[in-house]
Motif scaffolding. Structure first.
Motif, mmCIF file in Angstrom:
data_model
loop_
_atom_site.group_PDB
_atom_site.id
_atom_site.type_symbol
_atom_site.label_atom_id
_atom_site.label_comp_id
_atom_site.label_asym_id
_atom_site.label_seq_id
_atom_site.Cartn_x
_atom_site.Cartn_y
_atom_site.Cartn_z
ATOM 1 N N ASN A 137 -11.642 6.139 -9.387
ATOM 2 C CA ASN A 137 -11.364 5.199 -8.466
ATOM 3 C C ASN A 137 -11.253 5.999 -7.183
ATOM 4 O O ASN A 137 -9.478 5.612 -6.736
ATOM 5 C CB ASN A 137 -11.328 3.952 -8.771
ATOM 6 N N PRO A 138 -11.476 7.077 -6.745
ATOM 7 C CA PRO A 138 -10.731 7.763 -5.638
ATOM 8 C C PRO A 138 -10.000 6.972 -4.281
ATOM 9 O O PRO A 138 -9.703 7.123 -4.034
ATOM 10 C CB PRO A 138 -12.008 8.302 -5.251
ATOM 11 N N GLU A 140 -12.951 -0.167 -14.986
ATOM 12 C CA GLU A 140 -13.548 -0.569 -13.714
ATOM 13 C C GLU A 140 -13.240 -0.011 -12.621
ATOM 14 O O GLU A 140 -13.374 1.154 -12.296
ATOM 15 C CB GLU A 140 -11.491 -1.580 -12.989
ATOM 16 N N ARG A 141 -14.205 -0.020 -12.094
ATOM 17 C CA ARG A 141 -14.494 0.796 -10.774
ATOM 18 C C ARG A 141 -14.551 -0.101 -8.715
ATOM 19 O O ARG A 141 -14.056 -0.692 -9.595
ATOM 20 C CB ARG A 141 -16.192 1.459 -10.986
ATOM 21 N N ASN A 142 -14.317 1.228 -7.897
ATOM 22 C CA ASN A 142 -14.042 0.054 -7.159
ATOM 23 C C ASN A 142 -13.295 -0.944 -6.205
ATOM 24 O O ASN A 142 -13.525 -1.475 -6.081
ATOM 25 C CB ASN A 142 -15.865 -0.480 -6.877
ATOM 26 N N LEU A 143 -12.211 -0.454 -7.227
ATOM 27 C CA LEU A 143 -10.418 -0.221 -7.316
ATOM 28 C C LEU A 143 -10.025 -0.714 -5.661
ATOM 29 O O LEU A 143 -10.326 0.721 -5.381
ATOM 30 C CB LEU A 143 -9.546 -0.543 -7.610
ATOM 31 N N ASP A 144 -9.855 -0.983 -4.869
ATOM 32 C CA ASP A 144 -8.948 -0.467 -3.552
ATOM 33 C C ASP A 144 -6.939 -0.332 -4.373
ATOM 34 O O ASP A 144 -6.896 0.174 -3.059
ATOM 35 C CB ASP A 144 -8.574 -2.562 -2.009
ATOM 36 N N ALA A 145 -7.050 -1.072 -5.049
ATOM 37 C CA ALA A 145 -5.164 -0.410 -5.077
ATOM 38 C C ALA A 145 -4.891 -1.023 -6.759
ATOM 39 O O ALA A 145 -5.458 -1.605 -7.211
ATOM 40 C CB ALA A 145 -4.346 -0.930 -4.449
ATOM 41 N N VAL A 146 -4.550 0.428 -7.238
ATOM 42 C CA VAL A 146 -3.289 0.181 -8.548
ATOM 43 C C VAL A 146 -2.269 -0.154 -8.194
ATOM 44 O O VAL A 146 -1.907 0.520 -7.628
ATOM 45 C CB VAL A 146 -3.152 0.861 -9.568
ATOM 46 N N LEU A 147 -1.672 -1.557 -8.746
ATOM 47 C CA LEU A 147 0.127 -1.443 -8.235
ATOM 48 C C LEU A 147 0.881 -1.495 -10.231
ATOM 49 O O LEU A 147 0.213 -2.010 -10.969
ATOM 50 C CB LEU A 147 0.227 -2.972 -7.692
ATOM 51 N N ILE A 148 1.807 -0.757 -9.767
ATOM 52 C CA ILE A 148 2.953 -0.629 -10.308
ATOM 53 C C ILE A 148 4.090 -1.740 -10.951
ATOM 54 O O ILE A 148 4.837 -1.113 -9.264
ATOM 55 C CB ILE A 148 3.258 0.685 -11.285
ATOM 56 N N THR A 149 4.664 -2.514 -11.490
ATOM 57 C CA THR A 149 5.616 -3.175 -11.194
ATOM 58 C C THR A 149 6.677 -2.355 -11.423
ATOM 59 O O THR A 149 8.643 -2.633 -10.798
ATOM 60 C CB THR A 149 6.240 -4.820 -12.137
ATOM 61 N N HIS A 150 6.964 -1.386 -12.516
ATOM 62 C CA HIS A 150 8.134 -0.186 -12.876
ATOM 63 C C HIS A 150 7.405 0.360 -14.212
ATOM 64 O O HIS A 150 6.874 0.509 -14.399
ATOM 65 C CB HIS A 150 9.056 -2.255 -13.683
ATOM 66 N N GLN A 151 8.950 1.062 -14.548
ATOM 67 C CA GLN A 151 8.300 2.807 -14.774
ATOM 68 C C GLN A 151 8.168 2.847 -17.173
ATOM 69 O O GLN A 151 7.664 3.515 -16.952
ATOM 70 C CB GLN A 151 9.026 3.711 -15.147
ATOM 71 N N HIS A 152 7.940 1.094 -17.662
ATOM 72 C CA HIS A 152 7.725 1.407 -18.667
ATOM 73 C C HIS A 152 6.553 1.369 -19.346
ATOM 74 O O HIS A 152 5.429 0.743 -18.409
ATOM 75 C CB HIS A 152 8.615 0.240 -18.690
#
Length: 211
Positions: A62-63, A34-46
């Motif tokens: 995806n700078p 995937e490219r041109n992402l606006d955000a990467v969201l993480i729900t938790h640390q697992h």
């Protein structure tokens, strides 16, 4: 809105203005392209929700993407040399013209002897899509499309059905299924026991759903 399931907990959500990737973990595949992402969201640390080996290269490709995590994952990404924002329950994030409400707070109990950790859910554009992470938090907003956890050490099928009924979305997309050899058994259970008005839609790996 278009939704792509990249196996297990990883989902790409494309709104009218934003491209948001949620939980690119070790059990998922295909999101790396995937490219041109606006955000990467993480729900938790697992590790099945955040793959420390692939995350740095994903963000390098995806700078313009913001990395947003729950409070418990802040140190994890800092050790990778990554800059992140911390999402707390009650926050409302503005991402490329879309709104993401942060919900939940705690991971579902795996076993009383295992210390609990933080977990946040992400509610995109007022309930257009809801990713609960590893929890059964029912948001106060109505949900159109629910990412429905299917199997994990912290859940049984009856609990997933009860959560499905409590949220009562228009569409349920099973996620978090990689621990199952034959997830179709659970998918059939969801289909047969879903509340009136809810359609269960199974997305094959990398296949998009336009809603």
């Amino acid at each position: 809105m278009r939704i792509v399931h990249y196996r297990h907990a990883c989902v790409l959500v494309e709104t009218a203005s934003a491209r948001i990737l949620i939980d690119p973990g070790a059990f998922s595949a295909g999101y790396e392209q995937e490219r041109n992402l606006d955000a990467v969201l993480i729900t938790h640390q697992h590790y099945d929700h955040i793959d420390a080996d692939s995350l740095p290269s994903l963000l390098e490709a995806n700078p313009g993407a913001r990395l947003i995590t729950d409070p418990g994952t802040k140190d994890t990404v800092a050790k990778l040399g990554l800059t992140s924002e911390t999402a707390n329950p009650g926050d409302r994030l503005q991402i490329a013209g879309s709104t993401v409400a942060v919900t939940g707070g705690q991971h579902a109990v795996i076993h009383p002897d295992i210390p609990g950790i933080t977990n946040v859910g992400y509610l995109v554009d007022g309930g257009a899509f809801y990713h609960p992470g590893d929890a059964f938090h029912v948001p106060s907003e109505s949900v159109d499309v629910l990412g429905l956890p299917t199997a994990a050490p912290w859940l049984k099928a009856a609990e997933a059905v009860d959560f499905l009924r409590a949220v009562a979305p228009r569409i349920a997309v099973p996620i978090h299924e990689a621990v199952l050899a034959y997830p179709a058994m659970h998918y059939g259970l969801f289909t047969n026991l879903a509340p009136d008005g809810t359609e269960v839609r199974v997305l094959e790996d990398g296949t998009g759903l336009t809603v």
